[in-house]
Design a protein around this motif. Structure first.
Motif, PDB file in Angstrom:
ATOM      1  N   CYS A   8       0.838  -1.204   0.000  1.00 56.18           N
ATOM      2  CA  CYS A   8       0.000   0.000   0.000  1.00 56.18           C
ATOM      3  C   CYS A   8       0.871   1.252   0.000  1.00 56.18           C
ATOM      4  N   CYS A   9       0.215   2.385  -0.268  1.00 51.02           N
ATOM      5  CA  CYS A   9       0.932   3.654  -0.356  1.00 51.02           C
ATOM      6  C   CYS A   9       0.105   4.755   0.284  1.00 51.02           C
ATOM      7  N   GLY A  10       0.764   5.610   1.027  1.00 49.86           N
ATOM      8  CA  GLY A  10       0.162   6.832   1.542  1.00 49.86           C
ATOM      9  C   GLY A  10       0.781   8.006   0.814  1.00 49.86           C
ATOM     10  N   LEU A  11      -0.081   8.929   0.369  1.00 50.57           N
ATOM     11  CA  LEU A  11       0.390  10.124  -0.327  1.00 50.57           C
ATOM     12  C   LEU A  11       0.153  11.342   0.547  1.00 50.57           C
ATOM     13  N   ASP A  12       1.180  12.156   0.743  1.00 52.37           N
ATOM     14  CA  ASP A  12       1.066  13.433   1.443  1.00 52.37           C
ATOM     15  C   ASP A  12       1.186  14.506   0.367  1.00 52.37           C
ATOM     16  N   VAL A  13       0.072  15.146   0.056  1.00 53.40           N
ATOM     17  CA  VAL A  13       0.011  16.060  -1.082  1.00 53.40           C
ATOM     18  C   VAL A  13       0.237  17.501  -0.633  1.00 53.40           C
ATOM     19  N   HIS A  14       1.187  18.159  -1.269  1.00 56.56           N
ATOM     20  CA  HIS A  14       1.503  19.554  -1.009  1.00 56.56           C
ATOM     21  C   HIS A  14       1.225  20.358  -2.278  1.00 56.56           C
ATOM     22  N   LYS A  15       1.434  21.657  -2.204  1.00 56.66           N
ATOM     23  CA  LYS A  15       1.155  22.519  -3.356  1.00 56.66           C
ATOM     24  C   LYS A  15       1.949  22.119  -4.595  1.00 56.66           C
ATOM     25  N   LYS A  16       3.245  21.880  -4.429  1.00 57.56           N
ATOM     26  CA  LYS A  16       4.096  21.600  -5.582  1.00 57.56           C
ATOM     27  C   LYS A  16       4.731  20.222  -5.554  1.00 57.56           C
ATOM     28  N   SER A  17       4.347  19.397  -4.578  1.00 58.44           N
ATOM     29  CA  SER A  17       4.945  18.065  -4.496  1.00 58.44           C
ATOM     30  C   SER A  17       3.988  17.071  -3.848  1.00 58.44           C
ATOM     31  N   VAL A  18       4.284  15.801  -4.105  1.00 52.44           N
ATOM     32  CA  VAL A  18       3.565  14.689  -3.489  1.00 52.44           C
ATOM     33  C   VAL A  18       4.621  13.760  -2.909  1.00 52.44           C
ATOM     34  N   LEU A  62      -4.625   9.183   0.572  1.00 47.62           N
ATOM     35  CA  LEU A  62      -3.922  10.464   0.569  1.00 47.62           C
ATOM     36  C   LEU A  62      -4.350  11.352   1.726  1.00 47.62           C
ATOM     37  N   GLU A  63      -3.474  12.309   2.017  1.00 48.01           N
ATOM     38  CA  GLU A  63      -3.731  13.350   3.001  1.00 48.01           C
ATOM     39  C   GLU A  63      -3.325  14.651   2.357  1.00 48.01           C
ATOM     40  N   SER A  64      -4.172  15.671   2.538  1.00 49.30           N
ATOM     41  CA  SER A  64      -3.875  16.968   1.956  1.00 49.30           C
ATOM     42  C   SER A  64      -4.660  18.052   2.682  1.00 49.30           C
ATOM     43  N   THR A  65      -4.098  19.247   2.689  1.00 48.27           N
ATOM     44  CA  THR A  65      -4.829  20.388   3.204  1.00 48.27           C
ATOM     45  C   THR A  65      -5.184  21.307   2.045  1.00 48.27           C
ATOM     46  N   GLU A  82      -3.765   1.519 -13.489  1.00 42.37           N
ATOM     47  CA  GLU A  82      -2.690   0.639 -13.053  1.00 42.37           C
ATOM     48  C   GLU A  82      -3.202  -0.470 -12.119  1.00 42.37           C
ATOM     49  N   GLY A  83      -4.524  -0.508 -11.864  1.00 42.63           N
ATOM     50  CA  GLY A  83      -5.087  -1.571 -11.050  1.00 42.63           C
ATOM     51  C   GLY A  83      -5.034  -1.315  -9.554  1.00 42.63           C
ATOM     52  N   MET A  84      -4.766  -0.078  -9.154  1.00 39.69           N
ATOM     53  CA  MET A  84      -4.724   0.252  -7.735  1.00 39.69           C
ATOM     54  C   MET A  84      -6.069   0.775  -7.289  1.00 39.69           C
ATOM     55  N   LYS A  85      -6.392   0.527  -6.040  1.00 42.15           N
ATOM     56  CA  LYS A  85      -7.642   1.015  -5.487  1.00 42.15           C
ATOM     57  C   LYS A  85      -7.335   2.200  -4.586  1.00 42.15           C
ATOM     58  N   GLY A  86      -8.149   3.235  -4.687  1.00 41.55           N
ATOM     59  CA  GLY A  86      -7.950   4.412  -3.857  1.00 41.55           C
ATOM     60  C   GLY A  86      -9.242   4.846  -3.183  1.00 41.55           C
ATOM     61  N   PRO A  87      -9.722   4.092  -2.187  1.00 36.48           N
ATOM     62  CA  PRO A  87     -11.005   4.450  -1.589  1.00 36.48           C
ATOM     63  C   PRO A  87     -11.020   5.830  -0.983  1.00 36.48           C
ATOM     64  N   LEU A  88      -9.926   6.263  -0.384  1.00 32.62           N
ATOM     65  CA  LEU A  88      -9.906   7.600   0.189  1.00 32.62           C
ATOM     66  C   LEU A  88      -9.833   8.640  -0.918  1.00 32.62           C
ATOM     67  N   LEU A  89      -9.155   8.324  -2.013  1.00 30.16           N
ATOM     68  CA  LEU A  89      -9.109   9.212  -3.152  1.00 30.16           C
ATOM     69  C   LEU A  89     -10.525   9.445  -3.669  1.00 30.16           C
ATOM     70  N   ARG A  90     -11.308   8.367  -3.766  1.00 32.40           N
ATOM     71  CA  ARG A  90     -12.683   8.497  -4.248  1.00 32.40           C
ATOM     72  C   ARG A  90     -13.536   9.296  -3.272  1.00 32.40           C
ATOM     73  N   ALA A  91     -13.288   9.141  -1.978  1.00 34.19           N
ATOM     74  CA  ALA A  91     -14.048   9.889  -0.976  1.00 34.19           C
ATOM     75  C   ALA A  91     -13.778  11.383  -1.123  1.00 34.19           C
ATOM     76  N   VAL A  92     -12.535  11.753  -1.345  1.00 32.77           N
ATOM     77  CA  VAL A  92     -12.188  13.152  -1.541  1.00 32.77           C
ATOM     78  C   VAL A  92     -12.823  13.670  -2.818  1.00 32.77           C
ATOM     79  N   ALA A  93     -12.793  12.862  -3.892  1.00 31.64           N
ATOM     80  CA  ALA A  93     -13.362  13.286  -5.164  1.00 31.64           C
ATOM     81  C   ALA A  93     -14.871  13.518  -5.044  1.00 31.64           C
ATOM     82  N   ALA A  94     -15.538  12.744  -4.212  1.00 27.70           N
ATOM     83  CA  ALA A  94     -16.977  12.877  -4.042  1.00 27.70           C
ATOM     84  C   ALA A  94     -17.351  14.173  -3.330  1.00 27.70           C
TER      85      ALA A  94
END
Length: 96
Positions: A8-18, A62-65, A82-94
């Motif tokens: 699994c992977c956690g993404l910490d998203v910033h303005k100009k970087s991940v 992911l986590e982001s402000t 790529e076959g990865m699941k991102g349930p939190l990504l989908r929650a943010v998109a919703a």
């Protein structure tokens, strides 16, 4: 601790970087950790998706402000492709 997702992977998203932190469960019970930083431009997000795919990552969160998550969510299809699941990504998109 029970392992829920072996790769699994956690993404910490910033303005100009991940910042991506990948955890991979090894057969001996140890956890391998790899951390890389990517920019938020399309080519860089494609590189991120390729890297995650090469490691066999199956789940991404992911986590982001603020609104910095938007470029990553816009490219969520890259992760799905790529076959990865991102349930939190989908929650943010919703919510957007």
């Amino acid at each position: 601790m029970e392992i829920v997702h072996a790769r699994c992977c956690g993404l910490d998203v910033h303005k100009k970087s991940v910042v991506a932190c990948v955890l991979i469960s090894q057969p001996d019970g140890l956890i391998e950790r790899q951390v890389r930083t990517f920019k938020t431009m399309t080519g860089d997000l494609l590189e991120l998706a390729d890297w995650l795919h090469s490691l066999g990552v199956t789940h991404v969160a992911l986590e982001s402000t603020g609104v910095y998550w938007r470029p990553v969510v816009r490219h969520e299809a890259l992760l799905d492709r790529e076959g990865m699941k991102g349930p939190l990504l989908r929650a943010v998109a919703a919510v957007r």
